[in-house]
Design a protein around this motif. Structure first.
Motif, short mmCIF file in Angstrom:
data_model
loop_
_atom_site.label_atom_id
_atom_site.label_comp_id
_atom_site.label_asym_id
_atom_site.label_seq_id
_atom_site.Cartn_x
_atom_site.Cartn_y
_atom_site.Cartn_z
N GLY A 70 0.84 -1.18 0.00
CA GLY A 70 0.00 0.00 0.00
C GLY A 70 0.88 1.24 0.00
N ILE A 71 0.70 2.10 -0.99
CA ILE A 71 1.51 3.32 -1.08
C ILE A 71 0.66 4.49 -0.60
CG2 ILE A 71 2.87 4.84 -2.56
CD1 ILE A 71 2.01 1.54 -4.00
N VAL A 72 1.16 5.22 0.38
CA VAL A 72 0.46 6.37 0.94
C VAL A 72 1.09 7.64 0.38
CG1 VAL A 72 -0.15 7.61 3.05
CG2 VAL A 72 -0.09 5.11 3.04
N VAL A 73 0.24 8.48 -0.22
CA VAL A 73 0.71 9.72 -0.81
C VAL A 73 -0.03 10.89 -0.16
CG1 VAL A 73 1.12 10.98 -2.95
CG2 VAL A 73 1.05 8.48 -2.99
N PRO A 74 0.59 11.57 0.82
CA PRO A 74 -0.06 12.75 1.40
C PRO A 74 -0.02 13.91 0.41
CG PRO A 74 2.14 12.47 2.32
CD PRO A 74 1.89 11.29 1.42
N VAL A 106 -2.74 2.48 -4.05
CA VAL A 106 -2.23 3.78 -3.62
C VAL A 106 -3.37 4.54 -2.95
CG1 VAL A 106 -2.67 4.83 -5.90
CG2 VAL A 106 -1.08 5.92 -4.31
N ILE A 107 -3.07 5.13 -1.79
CA ILE A 107 -4.04 5.92 -1.05
C ILE A 107 -3.55 7.37 -1.01
CG2 ILE A 107 -5.22 6.25 1.16
CD1 ILE A 107 -4.74 3.28 1.71
N PHE A 108 -4.24 8.23 -1.72
CA PHE A 108 -3.93 9.66 -1.67
C PHE A 108 -4.69 10.25 -0.48
CE2 PHE A 108 -3.08 8.63 -6.07
CZ PHE A 108 -1.97 9.40 -6.39
N VAL A 109 -3.96 10.79 0.49
CA VAL A 109 -4.57 11.42 1.66
C VAL A 109 -4.56 12.92 1.44
CG1 VAL A 109 -4.59 11.59 4.17
CG2 VAL A 109 -3.65 9.54 3.07
N ASP A 110 -5.74 13.47 1.17
CA ASP A 110 -5.85 14.88 0.79
C ASP A 110 -6.49 15.69 1.91
OD1 ASP A 110 -5.98 17.19 -0.96
OD2 ASP A 110 -8.14 16.81 -1.02
N ASP A 111 -5.81 16.77 2.30
CA ASP A 111 -6.33 17.64 3.36
C ASP A 111 -7.26 18.70 2.78
OD1 ASP A 111 -4.94 16.17 5.16
OD2 ASP A 111 -3.48 17.71 5.69
N ASP A 112 -8.28 18.20 2.05
CA ASP A 112 -9.34 19.06 1.51
C ASP A 112 -8.78 20.18 0.63
OD1 ASP A 112 -12.01 19.63 1.12
OD2 ASP A 112 -12.13 20.99 2.83
N SER A 148 -4.92 -2.28 3.53
CA SER A 148 -5.00 -3.69 3.95
C SER A 148 -3.72 -4.44 3.64
CB SER A 148 -6.17 -4.38 3.24
OG SER A 148 -7.39 -3.75 3.56
N ALA A 149 -2.79 -3.80 2.95
CA ALA A 149 -1.55 -4.46 2.57
C ALA A 149 -0.67 -4.68 3.80
CB ALA A 149 -0.80 -3.60 1.55
N PRO A 150 0.12 -5.74 3.82
CA PRO A 150 1.01 -6.01 4.96
C PRO A 150 2.20 -5.06 5.03
CG PRO A 150 1.38 -7.62 3.23
CD PRO A 150 0.20 -6.81 2.80
N VAL A 151 2.47 -4.39 3.91
CA VAL A 151 3.60 -3.45 3.85
C VAL A 151 3.08 -2.12 3.31
CG1 VAL A 151 5.88 -2.98 2.85
CG2 VAL A 151 5.23 -5.33 3.42
N ALA A 152 3.54 -1.02 3.93
CA ALA A 152 3.10 0.31 3.51
C ALA A 152 4.32 1.16 3.18
CB ALA A 152 2.27 0.98 4.61
N ALA A 153 4.16 1.99 2.17
CA ALA A 153 5.21 2.93 1.79
C ALA A 153 4.64 4.34 1.83
CB ALA A 153 5.74 2.62 0.39
N VAL A 154 5.49 5.31 2.12
CA VAL A 154 5.11 6.71 2.09
C VAL A 154 5.98 7.41 1.06
CG1 VAL A 154 5.08 8.89 3.38
CG2 VAL A 154 4.30 6.79 4.48
N PHE A 205 9.85 6.31 2.64
CA PHE A 205 10.23 5.11 3.36
C PHE A 205 9.15 4.04 3.21
CE2 PHE A 205 7.91 7.87 6.23
CZ PHE A 205 7.03 7.02 6.89
N MET A 206 9.49 2.84 3.64
CA MET A 206 8.58 1.69 3.58
C MET A 206 8.75 0.89 4.86
SD MET A 206 8.42 -1.33 0.66
CE MET A 206 8.15 -0.17 -0.67
#
Length: 381
Positions: A25-29, A55-61, A103-109, A181-182
């Motif tokens: 799971g890739i997290v992109v703030p 990929v999860i884009f986390v958007d602060d509105d 839900s992935a066992p490994v996450a990256a930012v 990082f991951m």
């Protein structure tokens, strides 16, 4: 004027949901990164061929439609998700929420500004899969890494911050401020209860918050130039970094946010006396009028500076800013009464002027902090 829709291309793997179990799971703030969203998905699609990812884009509105751009892609590619936060902001908290959402066992930012090297993600994942590391960090400060076209000032600030973090917190990392990082997702769950209330760089916070130090591998990368959008760096970032260090040193005894609130209040004393000198000494106003004016200005100064620094993650804007100022004036007005009452009571019982004054200041400060945290900058969930 009609806003031009962002252009993007989806690779062949986007046609269907991968059959293999989700691996990464890739997290992109993001904040105001509408122009970079499509290109980020395209680059991830190329770099992660053969790997089941999301990929999860986390958007602060973002006001530029970043969240809408993500959802538009997500309707055609179910690997692309949007986590839109309303009334909350902050890079560190965005990363944590994104990592907990996958839900992935490994996450990256990875940053949404395309300045990190996404082609390293498979190599980082291999290091975790082969049990070589709990956390893999993209480092600008190991051999073959680099900061790109940074100017001397930014290089100096980054180097000083890294050295300070290593010295104070004992972190053995060449690049503890890295935002690339991951890690295994269970690492996040272990660290989450101990993370700072005021966050700066989440990697550093995670490493020092874990009960035992994790195994870390650093991989070099060259920091790229920004493609589009605007830098999120501003002077308040340095304050946030300092408050995170404070939290890690004394946070178990005194909340870092209270330390920030008290520091802002302390600087407000100088503003108070400066305005008092101008009104009373320069403009020959009566003392009572000058004192009233100085108090009102100092309270406003404290409110706006706290809004920028102490409550950066809950910053008030628009109509909420003026409502917040009104509640801040009301709370501080009651705080002044509490200050005087407690100081007077203590003085009448021991005749110690300094102790009495300090008691009044402490009670007034705690009152102002608690009440304004609840009514002025209440957390929105």
């Amino acid at each position: 004027m009609t806003r031009t829709e962002p252009h993007f291309r989806i690779g062949p793997a986007a046609e269907s949901v991968p059959e293999a179990p989700l691996a990464l799971g890739i997290v992109v703030p993001v904040f105001k990164e509408v122009e970079n969203v499509g290109e980020m998905v395209r680059r991830l699609d190329t770099a992660l061929e053969g790997i089941a990812w999301e990929v999860i884009f986390v958007d602060d509105d973002s006001p530029d439609g970043t969240a809408d751009a993500v959802r538009k892609i997500g309707r055609r590619d179910r690997r692309v998700r949007c986590l839109q936060r309303i009334g909350r902001r902050g890079l560190a908290s965005a990363c944590v929420e994104g990592m907990l959402a996958t839900s992935a066992p490994v996450a990256a930012v990875i940053d949404g500004d395309l300045q990190h090297d996404e082609t390293l993600l498979p190599r980082m994942l291999d290091a975790i899969r082969m049990d070589e590391a709990d956390i893999v960090v993209g480092s600008r400060y190991v051999a073959q890494g680099g900061v790109g076209n940074w100017d001397r000032r930014r290089v100096a600030i980054s180097g000083y911050s890294n050295a300070l973090a290593r010295r104070i917190l004992g972190v053995r990392l060449s690049d503890p401020m890295s935002g690339f990082f991951m890690l295994r997702r269970d690492i996040v769950h272990r660290a989450a209860p101990h993370l700072s209330e005021i966050g700066f760089k989440i990697l550093l916070d995670i490493v020092v918050s874990l009960p035992s130090r994790p195994r870390i591998v650093e991989i070099p990368y060259e920091f790229r130039a920004r493609v589009a959008g605007e830098s999120k760096l501003d002077p308040a970032i340095a304050w946030e970094f300092g408050m995170m260090l404070v939290d890690k040193i004394i946070g178990r005894y005194i909340p870092a946010r209270f330390v920030s609130f008290a520091a802002v209040g302390g600087s407000g004393i100088f503003v108070h006396f400066a305005v008092l000198s101008v009104l009373y000494g320069g403009l020959s106003a009566g003392f009572a009028a000058a004192q009233t004016g100085a108090t009102l200005v100092a309270i406003a100064y404290n409110f706006f500076l706290n809004n920028i620094l102490t409550y950066r993650d809950r910053r008030l804007e628009g109509a909420a800013l003026f409502r917040g100022l009104a509640t801040f004036y009301l709370a501080c007005g009651i705080g002044v009464v509490a200050n005087i009452g407690v100081a007077t009571y203590v003085f009448e019982n021991n005749n110690a002027m300094a102790v009495s004054a300090l008691a009044g200041i402490v009670v007034g400060s705690v009152w102002n902090y608690v009440i304004t945290s609840i009514f002025t900058w209440q957390a929105r969930r």
